[in-house]
Design an enzyme around this catalytic site. Structure first.
Site, PDB file in Angstrom:
ATOM      1  N   CYS A   2       0.836  -1.194   0.000  1.00 39.49           N
ATOM      2  CA  CYS A   2       0.000   0.000   0.000  1.00 39.49           C
ATOM      3  C   CYS A   2       0.874   1.249   0.000  1.00 39.49           C
ATOM      4  O   CYS A   2       2.088   1.170   0.126  1.00 39.49           O
ATOM      5  CB  CYS A   2      -0.902   0.015   1.228  1.00 39.49           C
ATOM      6  SG  CYS A   2      -1.964  -1.441   1.387  1.00 39.49           S
ATOM      7  N   LYS A 589       3.111  -2.686  -7.670  1.00 37.61           N
ATOM      8  CA  LYS A 589       4.481  -2.554  -8.141  1.00 37.61           C
ATOM      9  C   LYS A 589       5.502  -3.047  -7.125  1.00 37.61           C
ATOM     10  O   LYS A 589       6.440  -3.761  -7.467  1.00 37.61           O
ATOM     11  CB  LYS A 589       4.758  -1.078  -8.484  1.00 37.61           C
ATOM     12  CG  LYS A 589       6.157  -0.814  -9.009  1.00 37.61           C
ATOM     13  CD  LYS A 589       6.365  -1.474 -10.353  1.00 37.61           C
ATOM     14  CE  LYS A 589       7.732  -1.192 -10.925  1.00 37.61           C
ATOM     15  NZ  LYS A 589       7.939  -1.895 -12.205  1.00 37.61           N
TER      16      LYS A 589
END
Length: 594
Positions: A2, A589
């Site tokens: 996050c 990512k």
């Protein structure tokens, strides 16, 4: 996984600027987003299960706040929903969290929770609940957080505030990255990465494990694990981004920009080899090399193995960190850790599990201030600028260039004439139009084989990963020499094959024979080969298939051209299927949880 971003200021915060910074973290997770901000004597919370930009209209343009918490989520516990969206709340404590509580099940049944009612499916709400448990006796948010940090297991960073004391903000970090910064205007910032807080950043600090920062009435205090105040050693912020990144190429997509940016970035990185050699000058030529990576980094490790063994004659092994074996004799072994972010949890956890064992270590990263860099003896910074597209593009090619340069260094090579390569590489970007035509012919297929051998096999693996990641097409990479040993059974006249032929003189004829064998079973072939190979095949054969011409370059550098081809192909597959290329489903990512 996050992203956390927060501003604490004595003056009113620029909401537009805040959201621009929070959007910089969206590559870390985009399942949902939320903010909590102090407005007068109250705290207001806004959430969405869409992108961050959908939050902006919910806040009035003239809203005034001096403290705001922001979060963008990649779901680990609980489905993406408004209920599970951050910030989380329990008994007066608001919290935004990045990480995973590995002992969640144990804590859920502990005395810290007792009969408390948890409303969400997340492990984040559990942290807020335990903070509120300790707060009843400590009456101090930072002391409570210190106690919570001692019982949490896993990688966790979070920020929290108490709705009854809105002048206090507390931050905690363990393994999962968290940066603290001082802006030019005197405001404080917290962020999951340095890039998001770069605007008007004066100085910053990368929090160490189990450190706590408390900002109370605009006074900032840093605590160690024993809750002892310690000095804050902030360092001046200085961007290391290449000048080539300042010019955006297209608004088409972030991933497309990052693919195209390589036309300047990769030649620049090649020319920076004196700097790379300077970073590794203290490393003696090892007897053995072990390369460790995940995902795309593992694929570049496989190519690195070939470089070290063929260029510098050093026996090399490669591992995924979850499968690493500790050998009894590791003397004169160099351990190379690959991670574009420098924060990959599996890799960092392995390194930190036995630092003495990995004392002769080198990390190759695209982030100069990261957990992996801080844990290894030496590091090489690719310095390619932050990569926001989920699929690795410029960092993958950057890694293989770095591995080639390092293997050459250990072979005694101290200079390179890269002019021929640079010219061929820049010219090769014109292949995009041919790739686009091929993508239109093949994007509807549900499954592919992608075949390679020698230097092209690791690229076949990377290509298969790219096609799966951003095109949602099943793709399996295989050694072309292994097709006869079972996989060929799946072929029929329509089965699509992407075939990479290497320039290795010892195997070219066998690779061509394997191509002919496949051609007898399917005409749906896209061949990637150099001019010299294409000339061997003849016009009649080529007229019956599709092909892409690869430059006749130095064999160690040929993989770069194959990689660029498959990056373009993956992109156009996704675009034609109308898939969100930059933010594909279920992915993030940066993998900061193991």
């Amino acid at each position: 996984m996050c992203g956390i971003y927060s501003i604490y200021s004595e003056d009113n915060i620029n909401i537009k600027s805040f959201f621009e910074s929070l959007k910089e973290l969206e590559y870390r997770g985009y399942d949902s987003a939320g903010v909590a901000l102090v407005v007068g004597p109250k705290l207001k919370v806004f959430k969405t299960t869409r992108k961050i930009k959908s939050l902006e209209p919910k806040l009035k343009k003239d809203i005034k706040t001096s403290l705001i918490l922001g979060h963008t989520r990649w779901a680990t516990h609980g489905t993406p929903s408004i209920l599970n969206c951050h910030p989380h709340y329990h008994n007066g404590v608001y919290l935004v969290h990045n990480g995973i509580v590995e002992n969640y099940d144990e804590l859920r049944k502990s005395r810290y929770i007792g009969n408390a009612k948890l409303l969400t499916e997340t492990d984040s709400e559990l942290i807020a609940c335990i903070i509120s448990y300790f707060y009843k006796t400590t009456h101090s948010l930072s002391k409570s957080v210190n106690k919570v940090g001692k019982i949490l297991k896993g990688s966790n960073s979070f920020l929290c505030i108490d709705e009854n004391n809105l002048g206090t903000l507390v931050a905690y970090k363990n393994k999962t990255p968290l940066f603290f910064g001082l802006k030019d205007d005197g405001s404080y910032a917290f962020s999951s990465d340095l890039n998001a807080m770069k605007e008007n950043l004066n100085k910053y600090l990368s929090l160490e494990n189990n450190q706590i920062i408390e900002i109370k009435n605009n006074i900032c205090t840093l605590f160690d694990n024993s809750y002892e105040p310690i000095d804050k050693l902030l360092v001046p912020y200085k961007s290391e981004v290449s000048k080539s990144l300042k010019n955006k190429i297209s608004k088409d997509s972030i991933t497309y920009n990052e693919i195209k940016s390589q036309s300047k970035l990769i030649p620049e990185f090649f020319d920076s080899f004196p700097g790379v050699f300077k970073q590794i000058k203290n490393i003696k030529k090892p007897k053995n090399v072990v390369i460790i990576g995940c995902g795309s980094s593992f694929n570049s490790a496989m190519l690195g193995k070939l470089y070290f063994e063929k260029v510098s004659n050093i026996p090399t092994e490669i591992f995924r960190p979850s499968e690493f074996t500790f050998f009894k004799d590791n003397k004169k072994t160099l351990y190379i850790f690959l991670s574009q972010s420098g924060e990959t949890a599996d890799i960092c956890d392995l390194l930190e599990s036995n630092k003495e064992y990995f004392s002769n270590s080198l990390s190759i990263v695209n982030s100069f201030d990261s957990r992996l860099v801080n844990g290894t003896k030496n590091y090489v910074n690719l310095n390619l600028g932050i990569e926001k597209g989920v699929a690795a593009t410029k960092t993958f090619i950057g890694q293989i260039v770095a591995l080639y340069l390092i293997s050459s260094y250990f072979n005694g090579q101290t200079s390179f004439n890269t002019n021929t390569f640079k010219k061929a590489f820049r010219s090769f970007f014109s292949v995009e139009k041919d790739i686009k035509k091929i993508a239109k012919l093949f994007f509807r297929y549900k499954s592919f084989y992608i075949l390679g051998r020698n230097y092209t096999y690791p690229i076949a693996l990377e290509g298969a990963l790219k096609i799966k990641e951003i095109s949602y097409i099943h793709c399996e990479a295989l050694l072309s020499s292994e097709m006869k040993h079972g996989p060929i059974a799946l072929l029929d006249k329509n089965f699509p094959i992407l075939y990479f032929i290497s320039t290795d003189k010892t195997t070219i004829l066998k690779e061509i024979s394997n191509l002919y064998e496949i051609k007898t079973r399917t005409n749906n072939i896209v061949l990637f080969a150099s001019s010299s190979i294409l000339n061997k095949l003849g016009k009649k054969f080529l007229d019956e298939i599709n092909y892409i011409k690869i430059p006749d370059a130095q064999s160690e550098l040929v993989p770069i051209f194959f990689t660029l081809s498959i990056q373009f192909l993956s992109f156009y597959f996704a675009k034609l299927k109308k898939i969100p290329v930059d933010q594909p489903r279920n992915l993030a990512k940066v993998v900061t949880v193991a």
